[in-house]
Design a protein around this motif. Structure first.
Motif: not given
Lengths: 483, 483, 483, 483
Positions: A213, A215, A261-262, A264, A280, A282, B270
């Motif tokens: 993980d 960022q 991914y997120h 954010q 974020w 992964r 995520v």
């Protein structure tokens, strides 16, 4: 190299089979006693589990849950060290001394947004609050129950050595065990055991996935989106181009790789060119080895996106885990104990509850299934989840169990796991796990050859690899704002 | 058509010039009196402004600010109707009866995140709280001060007709005036006046921009991003493809068009394929006419993105505004009064404060500039901001002022505006605006020919257009979660 | 600085007006004679234009067209130097000696794919072949005709100085004049004239746009798109991410900027990860000054895209042009001559032909319009096309004409321009241009003050800028494969 | 269902083993004779192969290659039908009558751009011309050689039934066999055999991949990219958004799926908004069943992209193939014949040539490897290539061979395959294939039980599926411009 390992495995199997035949009457007796111990503590363990269930505390915030477990251990006579590895909710509870040192892992963090009543349909207890959708209320308690059973035998002089319970927070996010490994807490352990709640009862011999993980932050220049967007350098554009790059890259990764991914934040208001964005990311693969080059590539892309949008950027490692280094020798011993214990039996009410959950989640309404399947082949590339137990398994030989705490087919990380984990279905699985784990620890304490074989397989499979966790410099992200 | 309008404007000018020469001694006297009225109320007005400044209330949440203004109006003898147009913070305060009905607009909402002390460098009063970065604490008070001055003359019988103050909330977001227009509150007004705090003192004769705000929501199917992403349909993908479409479309819009967006959510964690995403989109053009086809195109794209990502979607109109229909006849009258008043004068301390702000915001340190510039030409395509006064201006002829409340060059919507608006620089601009507005209202009340000319220009420019606001069905979004 | 220029212009105007009033009877006589010269050569010029029309030769391949013009000049007694500036089809034809040196530009390249018969509806002469869709068959001939008329006066001793015709190839692509400037061919010229065929007759006083053309190449690694795409690094991905970057960047350029591109190749077959891709990019702005930072940004993006796709890249400057440095002093003189000449008159058949073209191209059927409009204001930001005459205008003061060679409203670069340019409508415009240009050259040769004023305006506007063409190192791209 | 098939396979195996033990002395004798037949025709076959090698004809243009094979078949006494299935280069050559009818496939098309001399380093014979980079010059000839050997035995009365050679064009592109199946040419065949040149000698028992090829065309509106891009609707934008959609979709397909595309055109010049674009898309999966939903999804996306760019679109199916329905019963028979034949033996010169190729292509220099490996397990999901033999295998039971014609490790579809296929290495593989195929056909002709077993496995595996080829309506794309 694969061929070599296969041959080695055959050797282990033979040995294991041999060892298992050598089970002493003393071991048999002690196994009966640890099972009795779990049964006699059933009420206390159940109560502890239900309290943790109701605390609903998420990663690194498990203050009450951690204290409840540590207090209980202390009350039983364990020596408890709290706040280890710079993590307030991590602790170690130990009893006995000398060899062997057998560790057992206990998790206790909840998941956001899954609060649920103990009913077989979706019904939040505290709307929006976390819930134990991964069954960790049972996890920590069962492991501690198993440790307590062993402790009794050490206390009475039947067993020699050290039993050590690891209170391991933040498995769902951040992966607390990484810092516990970094702090050296696993250095003197011979074998580690753990288990996990699930919809089936079996030895856990699949690798899962390695993951990392991290960022990416982009830093641009704000400007009024209507008056002078040409004076803005958009961190939002950088982020969007970055994700575009990731999605185009998907064609060029192996089928075992996953990237998700997120987003954010990509701006705060509609009429300003955003000067900040954060994502974020992964990356997963079926092994750390395959993971690394993909991880490096996806990191490198951030620079490309930053150049394209004319902004600055920063990549922050959050954490990551290794795939499980499976120990089939230890697993075979566990398998024997499962077969000895036999399946969990359920009441009609429990089966009814289970079928209602299956109905509510669109699964076949076959109720609870707890029969003991033969030990599976370990696949080269398994899919499924990831866990920081993976890292422990590269540092200490690790034997893993899965025990039934929810109906067959239940989607994990869902309200249904919370519901079942808060009532007798979960309690029964927890007790079952405590028994199977303590029985297998009896084998480890009474059979030095077994420990040697387990360690030999571990060393052979680990080979030259020098463990290095995916941990950033500095303290653990206890109060991280990286969310 | 442009040529025709130009000719018409020449006619208005001539007329206006004529009218202005016709100013009666009575008007002169009354103008002196309204100026005196503002000065005698200076302390009360300043106090009211400072209270609203300290309330820091954002769009549709201006409960205290609205009440403070309404209470003050009531205390002066105005008839106050609160909670008009289904908006708790909207109100109307009226005095007098019969023709003409002259309206005056007062805004009072703050902006998020701009809280600031009354010092010439960035220093939040309440970290993260809103602040009056657009000077609306001064806006509402000055307008009400002007209305009060006129009310005194009606009360004493010097003027005949009706003065009506509109307490108009939510100008910074959602555009509250749209619902006040929809409720018919402007139907019987002859002329409306308003002003806006700024870094210069002038008649405001540029059109600004029309805009429309809408949201697009995408609804997909969640799935574990690692275990079975092929069972997921990503609302996040849809959103990203949608923004890609918007960015590619930029090549195909006219240079006056602006499109910007705010990604509000594109997933929460995520490791899950997101089943929901939402984006706030704003489209602007120098006119509503140019805006419409772009708005329709950007809406239509949402379907394309949804098809591409195999998800559902929904487009929600939030609101939008028209560009200003400029009234040059009325503006010319206002210009005369500005020239009569002359520039605001400042103390050395105020100039020092101003220069410090200019230093802190990287502007030329020239201090406050308040000289009265000649009335500008109205450009075909002006840039800059948008306001819901635009909609009022298509319903009633509207005369607009800009008065200096902050140093020259101050970036608007910034801490610097909050700082200057909370101390004497802002207060002076507020009082100046109240004077200029009430003087011009004296002209409107005393000179029926002027009102006719103002209305004639309005009708000619409006032509066949039947006003239709960018307002969705249903009540105003007072408690909207669309953020 | 803008204000200063404006004042300067006022001065020039005054001066110009003054100068124009000073026109001598001798100039009047000579103007009549150059007009007669053009008329007496009408058949030869028409024949020459029709031949170039039929050659249909595109940029840098204008072998026959260039030879036809050079041969004609030689036959008239000009001294011709062929193959100048390393360009086989560039030449200079000169007559006379000493000051002033007046240059005149002649283009003659066609456009791909526009071949067309001399009929008022779309009908290709040679399917797929080039055609004179920009009217350059007329352009070179008219300029040479004007030069010939002046040459006669020098020969007869009426005028003193040097007349120089520039045969300038490749205006439609690559911009041949850049290399002619680089070769120093414009260093000793006092004033340059040129014209362009169009749908109107007027002095050309708009700036047009500066532009730069460049290519980006990406170099990846091929791989089988199905068997092992993970071994491929895709030049196609790089190109697509690059264009994504460009499209996102559109939000952040000023409204006067244009960026467009042509994907030349992004792979050759469907089942191979492409190892090569190439894109032609054009950046425009209303001035070179505005262009440069955008050009640099779009170049820089290529590195970002290459990093994102893990490939190599190369940016190749092709060429580019400056916007026109407009000379209003010279234009005013040209304007007087246009007014003196009056509009072109057309036959009913020509008007009928024109209206049919207008019908076929969906334009108002108003026929040919050739009236002389007043000289336009020079806009700060004009839109429209670009030309390498722009570069000449930053090296030598340049006076420009537009003469009617096609119906009003005709889309340029279309079959309709080819059709009209091949028959009497085009011929008349060509002759008209030759007259207007030679008349204005009479003014330049006979009025040294005019030349000085023209040069003074040029110097003032040019300011400190040291001309630097957008030309890559090395020879011109005569046989370039960059297509 | 998988379990069922597995059980069935076990049954087949048993049966097959049984059958193979039953081989008659007559079959043994005939096998020796067909091997002798191939050897006696070695020179003619080699010559034929070399001629086709030198023709270098690509898909649907194999006029000379097809004629050479058909002429040879005719000269041997086969009845030849040319131009079958509306394809000029497809033909059928048949001998004998009645049951069984055994088919054998022969391909002969080359690949673009691979022309190469018969040397072990890259050296084009005709720069830019096609070359036999897939070894199809050997393919057709060996199959015909095998058919000829069988024909001799039918002629002499030793075998009864029909031997039929299929001259199948366009395997590399368009997949000619699809139209031959559509024309019913395989309806009365009992078993089909084929082989493929390769770097190894083995029975071919992997499925390969199903695929479908289609094109998407977008139709927009052209406009000048600088003057009025807002009047343009870009087919190029649509194409780029479409590929973006595909790349985002990659996250949501199973690991066995592949999607790749070739941008064929996205505009022609830099300064025009493109009104036309076209992309060739290929979707693959390990089975047709998995392929279909992905194919439908990727088609559907075209509408989304068209909506986003406001253009029209058209999707054209080109063609596609099924994965191989593997026949393990037939394969086992073939395996026995391979083991009987033993490996190909090579000279030192051939091994030297092979090692030089391996050096030039960066492979381990281990020379030619022709040993016979045990028959592989058929994987659920194999990767690798696709072939239109897949479609034949769903219509008739098909037995497949791979024979060594190039060094181990040679990248297929490369110059190295062309080089080796033009000299003795290729010739030996070709002759070997002819022998193995004819030996196996001897088994099929002499053992009716074997044919029944082969057909029984086919029927069981095919199940309910009713074959439907990926073939568009209308004639085959012989002169297609879809390139």
């Amino acid at each position: 190299m694969i061929k070599k390992i296969t041959l080695a495995l055959v050797a282990f199997f033979t040995l294991t089979t041999h060892l298992s035949h050598a089970q002493s009457p003393k071991a048999e007796k002690l196994k009966r006693e640890v099972v009795n111990s779990v049964e006699s503590n059933y009420e206390a363990l159940t109560d502890l589990s239900d309290r943790i269930w109701s605390f609903e505390e998420i990663a690194f915030q498990e203050t009450q849950s951690s204290a409840a477990l540590a207090d209980y251990a202390e009350s039983l006579g364990f020596t408890v060290t709290r706040g280890v590895a710079e993590i307030p909710t991590a602790f170690v509870a130990e009893y006995g001394s000398g060899s062997p040192v057998i560790g057992i892992l206990g998790e206790f963090d909840a998941l956001p947004g899954l609060s649920q009543n103990k009913v077989p349909y979706k019904s939040p207890l505290n709307e929006g609050a976390p819930g134990h959708g991964c069954g960790h209320n049972l996890f920590g308690v069962a492991s501690l129950g198993a440790a307590a059973a062993i402790k009794e035998q050490i206390e009475s002089g039947e067993l020699k050595g050290t039993i050590r319970f690891y209170g391991t927070p933040a498995e769902e996010k951040f992966f607390g065990k990484l810092w516990m490994i970094r702090a050296g807490l696993f250095e003197d352990v011979d074998v580690v055991m753990d288990w996990h709640p699930g919809p089936e009862t079996k030895t856990a011999v699949q690798k899962g996935l390695a993951l990392v993980d991290f960022q990416v932050e982009f830093f641009g220049q704000a400007a009024h989106a209507s008056s002078d967007p040409w004076n803005g350098r958009s961190a939002g554009d950088a982020l969007e181009l970055y994700t575009a790059g990731i999605n185009y890259y998907r064609e060029h990764v192996k089928p075992t790789v996953r990237i998700h991914y997120h987003i954010q934040t990509a701006g705060e208001v509609v009429n300003v060119v955003p000067d900040y964005s954060r994502i974020w990311v992964r990356v997963r693969d079926s092994s750390r080895e395959g993971l690394i080059p993909v991880y490096e590539r996806v990191q490198a892309m951030a620079e490309g996106a930053a150049i394209m949008a004319n902004v600055d950027f920063k990549v922050n490692l959050i954490s990551g885990v290794h795939e499980i280094l499976v120990n089939r020798t230890g697993s075979a011993t566990l398998q024997q104990n499962l077969e000895k214990l036999g399946p969990i039996s359920y009441t009609d009410d429990e089966q009814d509850f289970a079928r209602k959950i299956q109905e509510a989640t669109g699964k076949p309404q076959i109720g609870l299934v707890s029969k003991i399947e033969p030990m599976e082949e370990t696949l080269e590339n398994s899919m499924g989840g990831s866990t920081d137990v993976g890292d422990v398994s590269w540092v200490v030989p690790t034997i893993r169990l899965s025990a039934t705490t929810a109906p067959n087919g239940t989607p994990w990380h869902s309200w249904a796991v919370v519901a079942a984990g808060g009532m007798s279905i979960g309690h029964k699985g927890m007790a079952y796990a405590a028994k199977a784990l303590s029985m297998t620890m009896v084998d480890l304490f009474t059979n030095p050859e077994l420990v040697k074989s387990v360690q030999a397989e571990f060393k052979e499979k680990k080979g030259d690899y020098v463990y290095k966790g995916f941990v950033p410099e500095g303290p653990p992200p206890i109060n991280s704002k990286l969310q």
